[in-house]
Structures are given as structure tokens and as C-alpha cells.
Design a protein around this motif. Structure first.
Motif, PDB file in Angstrom:
ATOM      1  N   THR A  97       0.845  -1.193   0.000  1.00  0.00           N
ATOM      2  CA  THR A  97       0.000   0.000   0.000  1.00  0.00           C
ATOM      3  C   THR A  97       0.880   1.242   0.000  1.00  0.00           C
ATOM      4  O   THR A  97       2.073   1.182   0.306  1.00  0.00           O
ATOM      5  N   SER A 100      -0.568   6.824   3.921  1.00  0.00           N
ATOM      6  CA  SER A 100      -1.835   7.557   4.105  1.00  0.00           C
ATOM      7  C   SER A 100      -1.518   9.031   4.329  1.00  0.00           C
ATOM      8  O   SER A 100      -1.601   9.549   5.442  1.00  0.00           O
ATOM      9  N   SER A 102      -2.051  13.077   2.653  1.00  0.00           N
ATOM     10  CA  SER A 102      -2.868  13.878   1.755  1.00  0.00           C
ATOM     11  C   SER A 102      -2.164  14.080   0.417  1.00  0.00           C
ATOM     12  O   SER A 102      -0.997  14.460   0.367  1.00  0.00           O
ATOM     13  N   SER A 105      -1.740   8.711  -3.557  1.00  0.00           N
ATOM     14  CA  SER A 105      -2.660   7.606  -3.873  1.00  0.00           C
ATOM     15  C   SER A 105      -1.884   6.497  -4.585  1.00  0.00           C
ATOM     16  O   SER A 105      -0.794   6.718  -5.127  1.00  0.00           O
ATOM     17  N   CYS A 171       3.195   4.606  -6.186  1.00  0.00           N
ATOM     18  CA  CYS A 171       2.382   5.663  -5.597  1.00  0.00           C
ATOM     19  C   CYS A 171       2.484   6.945  -6.418  1.00  0.00           C
ATOM     20  O   CYS A 171       3.555   7.289  -6.919  1.00  0.00           O
TER      21      CYS A 171
END
Length: 269
Positions: A97, A100, A102, A105, A171
Motif C-alpha cells: 500500500t 496515508s 494527503s 494515492s 504511488c
């Protein structure tokens, strides 16, 4: 010839008729001569026209000359930031992943891939291979076997599982335009955003000796290293990523230390 004169006295008008051609002014009176008789009529000042109807607009005047340049005004307040264009993309090694944070993504997740440690050819860099490959372009049979991409595993990791395959995530950061990997640091410069921190890892040096020129790139692997479940490779583990320490001598020790694994950070701005 007869002339008629209206003389205003207060609000009363008096009409006088006379004949003759002699008409003269003597101060504020009018002299009227008729049949050899001269009559002086005093001129009384009438009321002003304040109570009258407005007159018609006058004609436009001539254009005036250009005035002097005015003083420079004060500097206005700074406006709000405009939209950010561009963005950066990076690979987070050791995780499936993205952080997290701002503006950050995930584009896709996968498994770390590279060249087999016994092969002299192939690429020297590592790839984040997607979990769902696509084969759309034409292919041919009989021309395979010249080069391969293999999955990589951890070699003596601090956090991950030994000989388990290494996950990765690609990412995207849409709100920042620069990306920086800093080796031997655990913090980012001021005004930069920390995406993640971890350890510098690369191919085990012994594997390069097997073929003479086998080398890999240095990558920043997340400090909280994950392993792909059920991916243990006990026999031929293709290529392994291992921790890196400083080589004292050419690097000053201290501040470097050959007994501690080098840290790293991924920063964006």
C-alpha cells in the motif's frame, strides 16, 4: 413709432406706451422722450431666479490636458495558491500500500522483480511487477529464453521474513512536483513531506561475484517490511535484497558506522 415698456415694481407690472426715437440710459434709470417731454423711469432690481425652472444643459466643454501620473499604490495582499500542475510517482518497496498522506494515492501494487543473480545479462534495476499482467501486443514463439525478470526475496531482513518475496506499491503524489530519496537519513529537509522511511537494501555482494558483473541498484525499502504470504523460496531464491552498511575508510567513521544498517527516506515537495 410707439414702444411699450413693462416695468417690474415688486410683483406689480406697469405698462407705459410712448413714441419717439430717443432712448438713453442714465445710471439705473431709463429716459423716455415723447412730445418733447422726457420721463425718467427708475430700474428696480427684480427677484433672483432661484425659484425658476432649471435651464437647458450647456454644451460640452473642451477636453482638458492630461494630468500628472499618480503615486504608486500599496502592494495588495498575496492571492491564494494556484492549482499545482505535474506530480511525481515513486515505488514504495516492501509494502503493498501507499502512505496515508494527503495527495498520495496508489496506482498499483505488485512484487519486486529483477535479474537472476547467476545471469550475466539482464537489467541492473528492480521493477515493481503488477499482480495482474496484461498480454495485448503480438508475441512470437521460438524466441524466448534470452532474458527473464524474476521475483526477489529478503536476505536476512530486520523486519521481513527470510527468503519471502518482496511486495511493492507504485504511488502517485498529485499535489507535489519533486521527489527525493536521501540515503543515511531518517528525516526530510524542512518544507518537504516525508512519504516513508526505511533501510537501504540491494543485491547481496556475493551474487555479483558468481557472474563477475552482477549488480543491483540501491533501493529504499520501508522500515515496516512486509512479505507476500506463502511466498517462501527455500531453494533457488533468484535474487535477494539485503541490508547495507557503510564501508569505513573511504566513508568517514564516525559519523558513519560499519555495524549499523543505513537508513533512508523518501521525500516529496
Amino acid at each position: 413709432m410707439k414702444l411699450y415698456l413693462l416695468v417690474a415694481v415688486g410683483l406689480t407690472f406697469v405698462s407705459t406706451s410712448f413714441s419717439g426715437t430717443a432712448l438713453s440710459r442714465r445710471k439705473r434709470s431709463i429716459a423716455i422722450t415723447d412730445n418733447n417731454q422726457t420721463t425718467y423711469i427708475e430700474l428696480l432690481k427684480g427677484r433672483d431666479g432661484r425659484g425658476g425652472l432649471p435651464g437647458l444643459p450647456g454644451r460640452d466643454g473642451l477636453s482638458g490636458s492630461k494630468g500628472d501620473t499618480g503615486l504608486v499604490g500599496k502592494t495588495g495582499d498575496q492571492g491564494p495558491p494556484g492549482p499545482v500542475s505535474g506530480g511525481v510517482v515513486y515505488t514504495r518497496w516492501g509494502k503493498r500500500t501507499c502512505p496515508s498522506i494527503s495527495g498520495t494515492s496508489m496506482l498499483y501494487s505488485g512484487i519486486a522483480g529483477g535479474t537472476h543473480h547467476t545471469h550475466g545479462g539482464g537489467g541492473g534495476n528492480y521493477l515493481c511487477m503488477p499482480e495482474d499482467p496484461e498480454y495485448i501486443l503480438p508475441s512470437r514463439s521460438g524466441v524466448q529464453g534470452h532474458a527473464y525478470v524474476h521475483g526477489g526475496v529478503y536476505g536476512d531482513p530486520i523486519q521481513g521474513d527470510q527468503l519471502h518475496k518482496i511486495p511493492c506499491a507504485v504511488c502517485e503524489v498529485s499535489t507535489r512536483v519533486m521527489k527525493l530519496m536521501i540515503p543515511a537519513k531518517a528525516t526530510c529537509p524542512s518544507s518537504w513531506t516525508l512519504e516513508y522511511r526505511g533501510y537501504i537494501m540491494t543485491m547481496y555482494t556475493m551474487y555479483g561475484k558468481l557472474v563477475g558483473d552482477g549488480r543491483g541498484t540501491f533501493e529504499c525499502v520501508d522500515e515496516d517490511q512486509e512479505s507476500l504470504p506463502g511466498s517462501e523460496t527455500p531453494d533457488d531464491f533468484i535474487f535477494g535484497l539485503t541490508h547495507v552498511e557503510a564501508g569505513c575508510g573511504t566513508l568517514p567513521c564516525p559519523p558513519y558506522n560499519s555495524t549499523k544498517e543505513l537508513n533512508c527516506v523518501i521525500c516529496t515537495k
